[in-house]
Enzyme design. Structure first.
Site, PDB file in Angstrom:
ATOM      1  N   CYS A 114       4.708  -0.432  -2.075  1.00  0.00           N
ATOM      2  CA  CYS A 114       5.644  -1.184  -1.231  1.00  0.00           C
ATOM      3  C   CYS A 114       6.978  -0.472  -1.024  1.00  0.00           C
ATOM      4  O   CYS A 114       7.736  -0.830  -0.121  1.00  0.00           O
ATOM      5  CB  CYS A 114       5.885  -2.568  -1.817  1.00  0.00           C
ATOM      6  SG  CYS A 114       4.393  -3.597  -1.888  1.00  0.00           S
ATOM      7  N   HIS A 250      12.395  -5.607   1.125  1.00  0.00           N
ATOM      8  CA  HIS A 250      10.938  -5.649   1.187  1.00  0.00           C
ATOM      9  C   HIS A 250      10.516  -7.111   1.212  1.00  0.00           C
ATOM     10  O   HIS A 250      11.008  -7.930   0.437  1.00  0.00           O
ATOM     11  CB  HIS A 250      10.357  -4.928  -0.026  1.00  0.00           C
ATOM     12  CG  HIS A 250       8.893  -5.152  -0.217  1.00  0.00           C
ATOM     13  ND1 HIS A 250       7.983  -4.985   0.803  1.00  0.00           N
ATOM     14  CD2 HIS A 250       8.182  -5.556  -1.308  1.00  0.00           C
ATOM     15  CE1 HIS A 250       6.771  -5.254   0.352  1.00  0.00           C
ATOM     16  NE2 HIS A 250       6.866  -5.613  -0.917  1.00  0.00           N
ATOM     17  N   ASN A 280       3.446 -10.094   3.016  1.00  0.00           N
ATOM     18  CA  ASN A 280       3.828  -8.816   2.419  1.00  0.00           C
ATOM     19  C   ASN A 280       2.957  -7.724   3.041  1.00  0.00           C
ATOM     20  O   ASN A 280       1.765  -7.634   2.762  1.00  0.00           O
ATOM     21  CB  ASN A 280       3.622  -8.879   0.908  1.00  0.00           C
ATOM     22  CG  ASN A 280       4.003  -7.592   0.196  1.00  0.00           C
ATOM     23  OD1 ASN A 280       4.228  -6.558   0.819  1.00  0.00           O
ATOM     24  ND2 ASN A 280       4.060  -7.653  -1.125  1.00  0.00           N
TER      25      ASN A 280
END
Length: 323
Positions: A114, A250, A280
């Site tokens: 990520c 994020h 996500n």
């Protein structure tokens, strides 16, 4: 001094939208439960015939159009992904060919989960600062739906697919003010895909190459680590919380994002949040969120942005940018 500046942004989300209600059919969960704990309402899922490079291509083309830069002028491509098209060649080189970027251009993938886009942005910035490149295409692209266990409610509710991109160009004033990158491989067991090519296909049996995560532990480490990252980034640059116009985190979980905003004493109105409709998207989440806020007019030229990410590895990093 040579600096790098964001010239244009782009993004792409697959057509199919999967609402929380669809997940209720597969795992013991509910729309209310997912919203309350993650802030996610829906996510986009790639079609069966869509690849990571397909998503990246659409985002890259939009970023190039926004920047006014032609593919022939790109001399560096860095693509952050945990879900590449194939083992090799890199998805970046496949994208190079599909975009029509000239042969001889530098192109490679970055794997930092990520945090991948922040890692890729840092590398591209260093290339430009050291005159290794003049124009860089930096992409985060993921098809995480292909590595999810759709019977594991702790992970399948969280992730979606998409791609985001930026074009960086050389400038005489700082666009990217600073970056910070970190990693701690000792935390691997908390978030991983416990299979790799070097283990052989026999080892795949029973594991199936899917994401595994100890959610509560990851949450605690992420909140603590990102809070310290924000402090370190500001102190390193001699800046105050009030100097930040926009936080672009994020998009993992709304509660983590709220905790980081609180650390900055920044109202949520100044946080770019796409987690509700994107979920996500791993390395794609920050460039996708940036693109949304640029295109809807929230982010304007000369705004100061703080980008920060945390991912498997563990990896984490920030980028302080004057847009």
């Amino acid at each position: 001094m040579i600096y790098s500046q964001i010239l244009g942004t782009g993004g792409y989300l697959p057509e199919r939208v999967m609402p929380n209600s669809e997940l209720e059919q597969w795992v013991e969960t509910s729309d209310v439960w997912i919203r309350e704990r993650t802030g996610i309402e829906s996510r986009h899922i790639a079609a069966d015939d869509e690849s990571c490079s397909d998503l990246a291509l659409n985002a890259a083309q939009q970023a190039l159009a926004a920047s006014g830069i032609s593919a022939e002028d790109v001399d560096l491509i860095i693509l952050a992904t945990s879900t590449p098209d194939q083992v090799f060649p890199s998805t970046a080189t496949r994208l190079q060919q599909r975009l029509g970027v000239p042969a001889g251009t530098i192109a490679f993938d970055v794997s930092a989960a990520c945090s991948g886009f922040i890692y890729a942005l840092d590398i591209a910035n260093r290339f430009i600062q050291t005159k290794g490149a003049k124009t860089a295409l930096v992409i985060g692209a993921e098809i995480f739906s292909r590595i999810l266990n759709w019977e594991d409610r702790g992970t399948c509710i969280l992730f979606g697919d998409g791609a985001g991109a930026v074009v960086l160009g050389a400038a005489d004033q700082p666009g990217i003010i600073s970056t910070q990158l970190h990693a701690d491989g000792r935390q691997e067991s908390l978030l991983n895909v416990p299979w790799g090519v070097s283990q052989g296909y026999e080892a795949l049996q029973g594991v199936h190459g899917k994401v595994t995560m100890k959610g509560n532990e990851v949450f605690k480490v992420a909140v603590r680590t990102l809070g310290q990252l924000v402090t370190d980034t500001l102190q390193t640059n001699g800046m105050e919380n009030s100097d930040i116009d926009w936080l672009i985190p994020h998009q993992a979980n709304i509660r983590i994002m709220e905790a980081t905003a609180k650390k900055l004493n920044l109202p949520m109105e100044r946080v770019v949040s796409t987690v509700a409709t994107h979920g996500n998207t791993s390395a794609a989440s920050i460039p996708l969120a940036l693109n949304v806020a640029v295109r809807d007019g929230r982010i304007k030229r000369n705004d100061v942005l703080l980008l920060e990410a945390f991912g498997a590895g563990f990896t984490w990093g920030s980028a302080l940018i004057r847009y």
